[in-house]
Design an enzyme around this catalytic site. Structure first.
Site, PDB file in Angstrom:
ATOM      1  N   GLU A  92      24.765   8.200  13.580  1.00 30.21           N
ATOM      2  CA  GLU A  92      24.501   7.951  15.001  1.00 30.21           C
ATOM      3  C   GLU A  92      25.805   8.017  15.808  1.00 30.21           C
ATOM      4  O   GLU A  92      26.803   7.403  15.456  1.00 30.21           O
ATOM      5  CB  GLU A  92      23.856   6.574  15.170  1.00 30.21           C
ATOM      6  CG  GLU A  92      23.528   6.268  16.622  1.00 30.21           C
ATOM      7  CD  GLU A  92      22.563   5.122  16.769  1.00 30.21           C
ATOM      8  OE1 GLU A  92      21.576   5.058  16.011  1.00 30.21           O
ATOM      9  OE2 GLU A  92      22.802   4.282  17.656  1.00 30.21           O
ATOM     10  N   THR A 127      22.945   8.669  21.267  1.00 29.41           N
ATOM     11  CA  THR A 127      22.388   7.563  22.059  1.00 29.41           C
ATOM     12  C   THR A 127      22.235   7.953  23.532  1.00 29.41           C
ATOM     13  O   THR A 127      22.780   8.952  24.002  1.00 29.41           O
ATOM     14  CB  THR A 127      23.255   6.292  21.949  1.00 29.41           C
ATOM     15  OG1 THR A 127      24.528   6.575  22.505  1.00 29.41           O
ATOM     16  CG2 THR A 127      23.387   5.820  20.518  1.00 29.41           C
ATOM     17  N   ARG A 164      12.550   1.344  24.168  1.00 34.90           N
ATOM     18  CA  ARG A 164      12.356   0.725  25.482  1.00 34.90           C
ATOM     19  C   ARG A 164      13.663   0.686  26.258  1.00 34.90           C
ATOM     20  O   ARG A 164      13.697   0.916  27.457  1.00 34.90           O
ATOM     21  CB  ARG A 164      11.834  -0.719  25.315  1.00 34.90           C
ATOM     22  CG  ARG A 164      11.531  -1.372  26.656  1.00 34.90           C
ATOM     23  CD  ARG A 164      11.443  -2.857  26.555  1.00 34.90           C
ATOM     24  NE  ARG A 164      12.748  -3.450  26.280  1.00 34.90           N
ATOM     25  CZ  ARG A 164      12.965  -4.740  26.145  1.00 34.90           C
ATOM     26  NH1 ARG A 164      11.948  -5.593  26.242  1.00 34.90           N
ATOM     27  NH2 ARG A 164      14.180  -5.209  25.905  1.00 34.90           N
ATOM     28  N   LYS A 207       3.829   0.787  17.069  1.00 31.89           N
ATOM     29  CA  LYS A 207       4.529   2.037  17.432  1.00 31.89           C
ATOM     30  C   LYS A 207       4.237   3.110  16.384  1.00 31.89           C
ATOM     31  O   LYS A 207       4.063   4.286  16.710  1.00 31.89           O
ATOM     32  CB  LYS A 207       6.045   1.784  17.533  1.00 31.89           C
ATOM     33  CG  LYS A 207       6.432   0.877  18.686  1.00 31.89           C
ATOM     34  CD  LYS A 207       7.931   0.833  18.923  1.00 31.89           C
ATOM     35  CE  LYS A 207       8.665  -0.063  17.976  1.00 31.89           C
ATOM     36  NZ  LYS A 207      10.059  -0.313  18.363  1.00 31.89           N
ATOM     37  N   LYS A 261      33.633   7.353  14.706  1.00 35.22           N
ATOM     38  CA  LYS A 261      34.865   7.333  13.894  1.00 35.22           C
ATOM     39  C   LYS A 261      34.626   8.115  12.599  1.00 35.22           C
ATOM     40  O   LYS A 261      33.920   7.638  11.697  1.00 35.22           O
ATOM     41  CB  LYS A 261      35.257   5.891  13.539  1.00 35.22           C
ATOM     42  CG  LYS A 261      35.652   5.050  14.730  1.00 35.22           C
ATOM     43  CD  LYS A 261      37.123   5.313  15.076  1.00 35.22           C
ATOM     44  CE  LYS A 261      37.674   4.338  16.085  1.00 35.22           C
ATOM     45  NZ  LYS A 261      37.175   4.447  17.434  1.00 35.22           N
TER      46      LYS A 261
HETATM   47  P1  FAD Z   1      10.244  -2.298  21.943  1.00 37.74           P
HETATM   48  O1  FAD Z   1       9.819  -1.748  20.642  1.00 37.74           O
HETATM   49  O2  FAD Z   1       9.415  -2.017  23.140  1.00 37.74           O
HETATM   50  O3  FAD Z   1      10.367  -3.897  21.754  1.00 37.74           O
HETATM   51  C1  FAD Z   1      11.037  -4.690  22.734  1.00 37.74           C
HETATM   52  C2  FAD Z   1      10.534  -6.132  22.666  1.00 37.74           C
HETATM   53  O4  FAD Z   1       9.183  -6.179  23.136  1.00 37.74           O
HETATM   54  C3  FAD Z   1      10.499  -6.710  21.248  1.00 37.74           C
HETATM   55  O5  FAD Z   1      10.787  -8.085  21.336  1.00 37.74           O
HETATM   56  C4  FAD Z   1       9.080  -6.463  20.795  1.00 37.74           C
HETATM   57  O6  FAD Z   1       8.697  -7.418  19.802  1.00 37.74           O
HETATM   58  C5  FAD Z   1       8.292  -6.613  22.096  1.00 37.74           C
HETATM   59  N1  FAD Z   1       7.132  -5.734  22.168  1.00 37.74           N
HETATM   60  C6  FAD Z   1       7.053  -4.429  21.808  1.00 37.74           C
HETATM   61  N2  FAD Z   1       5.842  -3.928  22.079  1.00 37.74           N
HETATM   62  C7  FAD Z   1       5.137  -4.937  22.638  1.00 37.74           C
HETATM   63  C8  FAD Z   1       3.819  -5.037  23.160  1.00 37.74           C
HETATM   64  N3  FAD Z   1       2.985  -3.996  23.160  1.00 37.74           N
HETATM   65  N4  FAD Z   1       3.430  -6.252  23.679  1.00 37.74           N
HETATM   66  C9  FAD Z   1       4.283  -7.305  23.702  1.00 37.74           C
HETATM   67  N5  FAD Z   1       5.547  -7.273  23.208  1.00 37.74           N
HETATM   68  C10 FAD Z   1       5.969  -6.093  22.703  1.00 37.74           C
HETATM   69  N6  FAD Z   1      19.345   1.210  23.672  1.00 37.74           N
HETATM   70  C11 FAD Z   1      19.741   2.125  24.609  1.00 37.74           C
HETATM   71  O7  FAD Z   1      19.776   1.812  25.814  1.00 37.74           O
HETATM   72  N7  FAD Z   1      20.097   3.412  24.247  1.00 37.74           N
HETATM   73  C12 FAD Z   1      20.053   3.827  22.949  1.00 37.74           C
HETATM   74  O8  FAD Z   1      20.369   4.988  22.666  1.00 37.74           O
HETATM   75  C13 FAD Z   1      19.640   2.895  21.934  1.00 37.74           C
HETATM   76  N8  FAD Z   1      19.556   3.264  20.642  1.00 37.74           N
HETATM   77  C14 FAD Z   1      19.064   2.378  19.702  1.00 37.74           C
HETATM   78  C15 FAD Z   1      18.895   2.811  18.375  1.00 37.74           C
HETATM   79  C16 FAD Z   1      18.371   1.943  17.416  1.00 37.74           C
HETATM   80  C17 FAD Z   1      18.197   2.430  15.984  1.00 37.74           C
HETATM   81  C18 FAD Z   1      18.016   0.598  17.778  1.00 37.74           C
HETATM   82  C19 FAD Z   1      17.469  -0.349  16.739  1.00 37.74           C
HETATM   83  C20 FAD Z   1      18.192   0.166  19.086  1.00 37.74           C
HETATM   84  C21 FAD Z   1      18.706   1.049  20.065  1.00 37.74           C
HETATM   85  N9  FAD Z   1      18.863   0.655  21.399  1.00 37.74           N
HETATM   86  C22 FAD Z   1      19.285   1.564  22.352  1.00 37.74           C
HETATM   87  C23 FAD Z   1      18.625  -0.739  21.792  1.00 37.74           C
HETATM   88  C24 FAD Z   1      17.177  -0.974  22.260  1.00 37.74           C
HETATM   89  O9  FAD Z   1      16.935  -0.229  23.426  1.00 37.74           O
HETATM   90  C25 FAD Z   1      17.041  -2.467  22.518  1.00 37.74           C
HETATM   91  O10 FAD Z   1      17.071  -3.193  21.318  1.00 37.74           O
HETATM   92  C26 FAD Z   1      15.870  -2.879  23.394  1.00 37.74           C
HETATM   93  O11 FAD Z   1      16.076  -4.237  23.813  1.00 37.74           O
HETATM   94  C27 FAD Z   1      14.518  -2.789  22.718  1.00 37.74           C
HETATM   95  O12 FAD Z   1      14.111  -1.491  22.547  1.00 37.74           O
HETATM   96  P2  FAD Z   1      12.898  -1.150  21.538  1.00 37.74           P
HETATM   97  O13 FAD Z   1      12.663   0.290  21.601  1.00 37.74           O
HETATM   98  O14 FAD Z   1      13.154  -1.775  20.226  1.00 37.74           O
HETATM   99  O15 FAD Z   1      11.732  -1.925  22.302  1.00 37.74           O
END
Ligand code: FAD
Length: 293
Positions: free
Chosen positions: A21, A52, A110, A170, A279
């Site tokens: 990544e 990202t 998200r 998802k 890195k």
């Molecule tokens: P979701 O899967 O939508 O979950 C977010 C929260 O909502 C969780 O607490 C979940 O339990 C809850 N939730 C999910 N679906 C529902 C539902 N239907 N009803 C009620 N609650 C729900 N961020 C960036 O800005 N740019 C990036 O490039 C980036 N890359 C990432 C790569 C990886 C591998 C990971 C693990 C994270 C990355 N993030 C990035 C961070 C990520 O955007 C954050 O962790 C964000 O707060 C949550 O995104 P998510 O897609 O996990 O959200």
């Protein structure tokens, strides 16, 4: 190439792999050296590399342009994409841009909640990552879709169970595989995969490994991600710092990442997703100690 096909094939053949990544530098003047780093890491023969996406889509064009540049290097890129600040038209633009560059791989997220404006302003029709998964699956059926997963639950979620259920949704909505948030105890991954299988989510789950490179960057990452670190590891890193400064921390971080990667692969992880922090030397050291995958 669709990453989901490659991941499934390697998983079925039990042939582990690295994925890497990167986060694109905002300043375009830094792109040549960034692309040099990517070039150096081709030596790891990563199955795919992910790029990202800036918070709130702030670096959307950078993600698109660098994803295209990485594809031209003969690597298989996956662009991250978030719901924050997105509407259907801007998402279509971005995904069509990827397709035009020959890229059919996206990590549907998200995104983090904005700190500078009310949450109600940040999200339109795309509130959770699952909404993005449904959109991409419906409008871009030729795309491979990855999603995030949290061995230690996402900081906003009220319970382990609800967070795992959200990730299972998802996958049920069409995600092909998941990549985990960083964690440091391989047993958390094993327990997480078991729990997800019990929920009927059978998609491959790739563990995300962060090689600790300095105490400052570790603290920043823990603050931003809300992740936990085992006290023993933190004390080991602090002790390394007291005895040998920044270089000793880096060495301890590499040693830990090598051990964590070995254990994850022994426990049946299909591959390891390395958070490179751009890195090359650290990642190449890890690969040389693990041996070719
Ligand atoms: P979701 O899967 O939508 O979950 C977010 C929260 O909502 C969780 O607490 C979940 O339990 C809850 N939730 C999910 N679906 C529902 C539902 N239907 N009803 C009620 N609650 C729900 N961020 C960036 O800005 N740019 C990036 O490039 C980036 N890359 C990432 C790569 C990886 C591998 C990971 C693990 C994270 C990355 N993030 C990035 C961070 C990520 O955007 C954050 O962790 C964000 O707060 C949550 O995104 P998510 O897609 O996990 O959200």
């Amino acid at each position: 190439m669709r990453i989901s096909d490659a991941v499934n094939e390697r998983t079925q053949r039990k042939q582990p792999f690295y994925s890497l990544e990167f986060f694109p530098p905002k300043d375009r003047a830094l792109w040549p050296s960034f692309l040099d780093t990517v070039e150096q890491l081709k030596a790891m023969t990563p199955l795919f590399v992910s790029v990202t996406y800036g918070a709130g889509g702030s670096t959307r064009d950078n993600t698109l342009d660098l994803t295209a540049a990485i594809a031209q290097k003969g690597l298989t890129p996956m662009a991250h994409l978030t719901c924050v600040g997105a509407d259907a038209a801007s998402l279509r633009d971005f995904l069509n841009g990827l397709r035009a560059a020959g890229v059919h791989n996206v990590l549907a997220l998200r995104g983090d909640l904005p700190k500078d404006r009310p949450v109600s302003d940040a999200f339109g029709e795309f509130v959770h990552a699952v909404d993005l998964v449904r959109f991409v699956r419906r409008e871009f059926p030729d795309f491979s879709i990855g999603v995030s997963a949290y061995p230690h639950p996402h900081p906003e979620s009220p319970s382990f169970a609800s967070d795992r259920q959200a990730t299972a949704e998802k996958i049920a909505a069409g995600a092909d595989f998941a990549v985990t948030q960083l964690f440091f105890d391989h047993r958390e991954y094993v327990a997480y995969v078991e729990a997800m299988r019990a929920l009927g989510a059978t998609a491959p789950i790739l563990p995300g490994v962060l090689p600790v490179q300095s105490l400052e960057s570790l603290k920043r990452i823990l603050f931003l991600s809300g992740c936990n670190i085992p006290a023993k590891l933190f004390l080991t890193l602090e002790e390394a710092h007291a005895k040998g400064g920044a270089e000793a921390v880096r060495e301890a971080g590499i040693a830990f990442a090598v051990e964590q990667t070995r254990r994850l692969l022994e426990c049946g992880a299909p591959g390891v997703h390395l958070y490179t922090l751009n890195k090359a030397d650290v990642c190449l050291r890890i690969a040389s100690e693990i041996g070719p995958l």
